[in-house]
Design an enzyme around this catalytic site. Structure first.
Site, PDB file in Angstrom:
ATOM      1  N   HIS A 113      51.234  32.438  58.798  1.00 45.48           N
ATOM      2  CA  HIS A 113      51.494  33.655  58.014  1.00 45.48           C
ATOM      3  C   HIS A 113      52.590  34.492  58.695  1.00 45.48           C
ATOM      4  O   HIS A 113      53.468  35.033  58.030  1.00 45.48           O
ATOM      5  CB  HIS A 113      50.233  34.535  57.917  1.00 45.48           C
ATOM      6  CG  HIS A 113      49.075  33.897  57.220  1.00 45.48           C
ATOM      7  ND1 HIS A 113      47.874  33.671  57.824  1.00 45.48           N
ATOM      8  CD2 HIS A 113      48.938  33.440  55.949  1.00 45.48           C
ATOM      9  CE1 HIS A 113      47.029  33.122  56.968  1.00 45.48           C
ATOM     10  NE2 HIS A 113      47.652  32.958  55.816  1.00 45.48           N
TER      11      HIS A 113
ATOM     12  N   LYS B 155      35.931  32.338  48.178  1.00 45.18           N
ATOM     13  CA  LYS B 155      35.691  32.067  49.601  1.00 45.18           C
ATOM     14  C   LYS B 155      34.712  33.060  50.198  1.00 45.18           C
ATOM     15  O   LYS B 155      34.689  34.228  49.807  1.00 45.18           O
ATOM     16  CB  LYS B 155      36.995  32.189  50.385  1.00 45.18           C
ATOM     17  CG  LYS B 155      38.018  31.122  50.086  1.00 45.18           C
ATOM     18  CD  LYS B 155      39.259  31.366  50.925  1.00 45.18           C
ATOM     19  CE  LYS B 155      40.420  30.534  50.445  1.00 45.18           C
ATOM     20  NZ  LYS B 155      41.687  30.995  51.056  1.00 45.18           N
TER      21      LYS B 155
ATOM     22  N   ARG C 192      53.930  25.390  51.944  1.00 41.98           N
ATOM     23  CA  ARG C 192      53.763  24.415  53.033  1.00 41.98           C
ATOM     24  C   ARG C 192      53.957  23.029  52.434  1.00 41.98           C
ATOM     25  O   ARG C 192      55.024  22.700  51.969  1.00 41.98           O
ATOM     26  CB  ARG C 192      52.392  24.580  53.683  1.00 41.98           C
ATOM     27  CG  ARG C 192      52.265  25.889  54.445  1.00 41.98           C
ATOM     28  CD  ARG C 192      50.845  26.176  54.806  1.00 41.98           C
ATOM     29  NE  ARG C 192      50.043  26.353  53.584  1.00 41.98           N
ATOM     30  CZ  ARG C 192      48.743  26.383  53.534  1.00 41.98           C
ATOM     31  NH1 ARG C 192      48.046  26.221  54.625  1.00 41.98           N
ATOM     32  NH2 ARG C 192      48.114  26.572  52.398  1.00 41.98           N
TER      33      ARG C 192
ATOM     34  N   SER D   7      43.333  28.980  57.666  1.00 43.20           N
ATOM     35  CA  SER D   7      42.396  29.847  58.376  1.00 43.20           C
ATOM     36  C   SER D   7      41.040  29.168  58.590  1.00 43.20           C
ATOM     37  O   SER D   7      40.412  29.346  59.638  1.00 43.20           O
ATOM     38  CB  SER D   7      42.231  31.167  57.610  1.00 43.20           C
ATOM     39  OG  SER D   7      43.478  31.788  57.482  1.00 43.20           O
TER      40      SER D   7
HETATM   41  N1  COA Z   1      50.716  29.032  57.184  1.00 44.09           N
HETATM   42  C1  COA Z   1      49.506  28.587  57.474  1.00 44.09           C
HETATM   43  N2  COA Z   1      48.440  28.725  56.660  1.00 44.09           N
HETATM   44  C2  COA Z   1      48.633  29.368  55.515  1.00 44.09           C
HETATM   45  C3  COA Z   1      49.874  29.868  55.137  1.00 44.09           C
HETATM   46  C4  COA Z   1      50.947  29.688  56.035  1.00 44.09           C
HETATM   47  N3  COA Z   1      52.163  30.126  55.772  1.00 44.09           N
HETATM   48  N4  COA Z   1      49.756  30.444  53.945  1.00 44.09           N
HETATM   49  C5  COA Z   1      48.481  30.307  53.576  1.00 44.09           C
HETATM   50  N5  COA Z   1      47.800  29.654  54.518  1.00 44.09           N
HETATM   51  C6  COA Z   1      46.397  29.269  54.478  1.00 44.09           C
HETATM   52  C7  COA Z   1      45.485  30.462  54.466  1.00 44.09           C
HETATM   53  O1  COA Z   1      45.077  30.773  55.774  1.00 44.09           O
HETATM   54  C8  COA Z   1      44.344  29.991  53.611  1.00 44.09           C
HETATM   55  O2  COA Z   1      43.415  29.317  54.410  1.00 44.09           O
HETATM   56  P1  COA Z   1      41.876  29.204  53.956  1.00 44.09           P
HETATM   57  O3  COA Z   1      41.854  28.638  52.569  1.00 44.09           O
HETATM   58  O4  COA Z   1      41.295  28.280  54.949  1.00 44.09           O
HETATM   59  O5  COA Z   1      41.332  30.613  54.019  1.00 44.09           O
HETATM   60  C9  COA Z   1      44.960  28.971  52.666  1.00 44.09           C
HETATM   61  O6  COA Z   1      46.180  28.590  53.274  1.00 44.09           O
HETATM   62  C10 COA Z   1      45.243  29.514  51.309  1.00 44.09           C
HETATM   63  O7  COA Z   1      45.984  30.695  51.454  1.00 44.09           O
HETATM   64  P2  COA Z   1      46.542  31.485  50.210  1.00 44.09           P
HETATM   65  O8  COA Z   1      47.196  30.540  49.294  1.00 44.09           O
HETATM   66  O9  COA Z   1      47.331  32.642  50.701  1.00 44.09           O
HETATM   67  O10 COA Z   1      45.242  31.936  49.508  1.00 44.09           O
HETATM   68  P3  COA Z   1      44.429  33.132  49.887  1.00 44.09           P
HETATM   69  O11 COA Z   1      43.022  32.867  49.585  1.00 44.09           O
HETATM   70  O12 COA Z   1      44.728  33.520  51.286  1.00 44.09           O
HETATM   71  O13 COA Z   1      45.024  34.240  48.894  1.00 44.09           O
HETATM   72  C11 COA Z   1      45.320  35.462  46.887  1.00 44.09           C
HETATM   73  C12 COA Z   1      44.948  34.121  47.489  1.00 44.09           C
HETATM   74  C13 COA Z   1      44.521  36.550  47.571  1.00 44.09           C
HETATM   75  C14 COA Z   1      46.792  35.721  47.112  1.00 44.09           C
HETATM   76  C15 COA Z   1      45.023  35.411  45.376  1.00 44.09           C
HETATM   77  O14 COA Z   1      43.695  35.022  45.219  1.00 44.09           O
HETATM   78  C16 COA Z   1      45.259  36.762  44.730  1.00 44.09           C
HETATM   79  O15 COA Z   1      46.387  37.112  44.412  1.00 44.09           O
HETATM   80  N6  COA Z   1      44.176  37.532  44.551  1.00 44.09           N
HETATM   81  C17 COA Z   1      44.262  38.867  43.984  1.00 44.09           C
HETATM   82  C18 COA Z   1      43.510  38.959  42.646  1.00 44.09           C
HETATM   83  C19 COA Z   1      44.370  38.453  41.539  1.00 44.09           C
HETATM   84  O16 COA Z   1      45.361  39.067  41.162  1.00 44.09           O
HETATM   85  N7  COA Z   1      43.972  37.297  41.002  1.00 44.09           N
HETATM   86  C20 COA Z   1      44.728  36.617  39.957  1.00 44.09           C
HETATM   87  C21 COA Z   1      45.805  35.789  40.607  1.00 44.09           C
HETATM   88  S1  COA Z   1      46.797  34.970  39.419  1.00 44.09           S
END
Ligand code: COA
Length: 157
Positions: A17, A41, A90, A128
């Protein structure tokens, strides 16, 4: 003033991140790290704990702010009048999920543009959950998370 909003669950934030944040710093005057609850989650850290951890990491950088999202990202962007969402890509497997999300966000708020940045290859395969698992099993995560994050993880797990 160009603002990039970087949403994620950050449970916890990793060097993957942080790599995206550092890349986004070159494009935007201000970056908002927006912590959101992912309903699919079970989180380890509360939203407030995640906010504290991230604020501490970036305390020297006044152009990086940390906020908690309450509701839809598209609505937040509208309310605050921000236009750019930052997301990291990624492996190819991220593409479909990101494509779906950016399309739906655009549907909900036509003003949004999602900017995708490539993640440093050495962080392609971390997430994560994996970090939490390694710490729970007493493994070494120093290459993947800052020391302060590792300490918080060890306290919790
Ligand atoms: N490097 C390493 N790991 C990364 C990364 C990076 N650059 N980017 C993401 N990851 C990992 C995260 O740690 C996460 O790990 P985990 O699944 O083990 O927790 C995984 O990849 C997924 O990350 P991400 O794609 O960012 O998902 P998220 O759960 O962290 O976030 C939201 C998703 C919060 C952005 C999305 O659910 C959201 O926008 N929610 C708001 C409500 C909303 O508007 N919903 C409608 C959306 S259309």
């Amino acid at each position: 003033m160009k603002t990039g909003v970087y949403p994620g669950s950050f449970d916890p934030i990793t060097f993957g991140h942080i790599d995206i944040i550092e890349r986004a710093e070159k494009l935007f005057d201000e970056i908002i790290i927006l912590i959101a609850e992912n309903r699919r989650k079970q989180a380890l850290f509360s939203l407030e704990e995640r906010k504290e951890i991230i604020e501490e990491l970036f305390k020297e950088k006044k152009h990086i702010k940390v906020e908690i999202l309450d509701g839809l990202l598209a609505e937040y962007m509208k309310e605050k009048n921000h236009k750019f969402v930052v997301r990291g890509l990624r492996a190819i497997s991220d593409f479909e999920y990101e494509f779906q999300h950016s399309t739906i966000n655009k549907e909900l708020n036509k003003e949004i543009e999602t900017v995708f940045l490539m993640t440093e290859p050495k962080y392609f395969y971390i997430n994560s959950s994996l970090i939490k698992e390694i710490v729970a099993l007493k493994g070494n995560v120093k290459e993947f998370v800052p020391k302060a994050v590792e300490n918080k993880l060890r306290e919790k797990l």
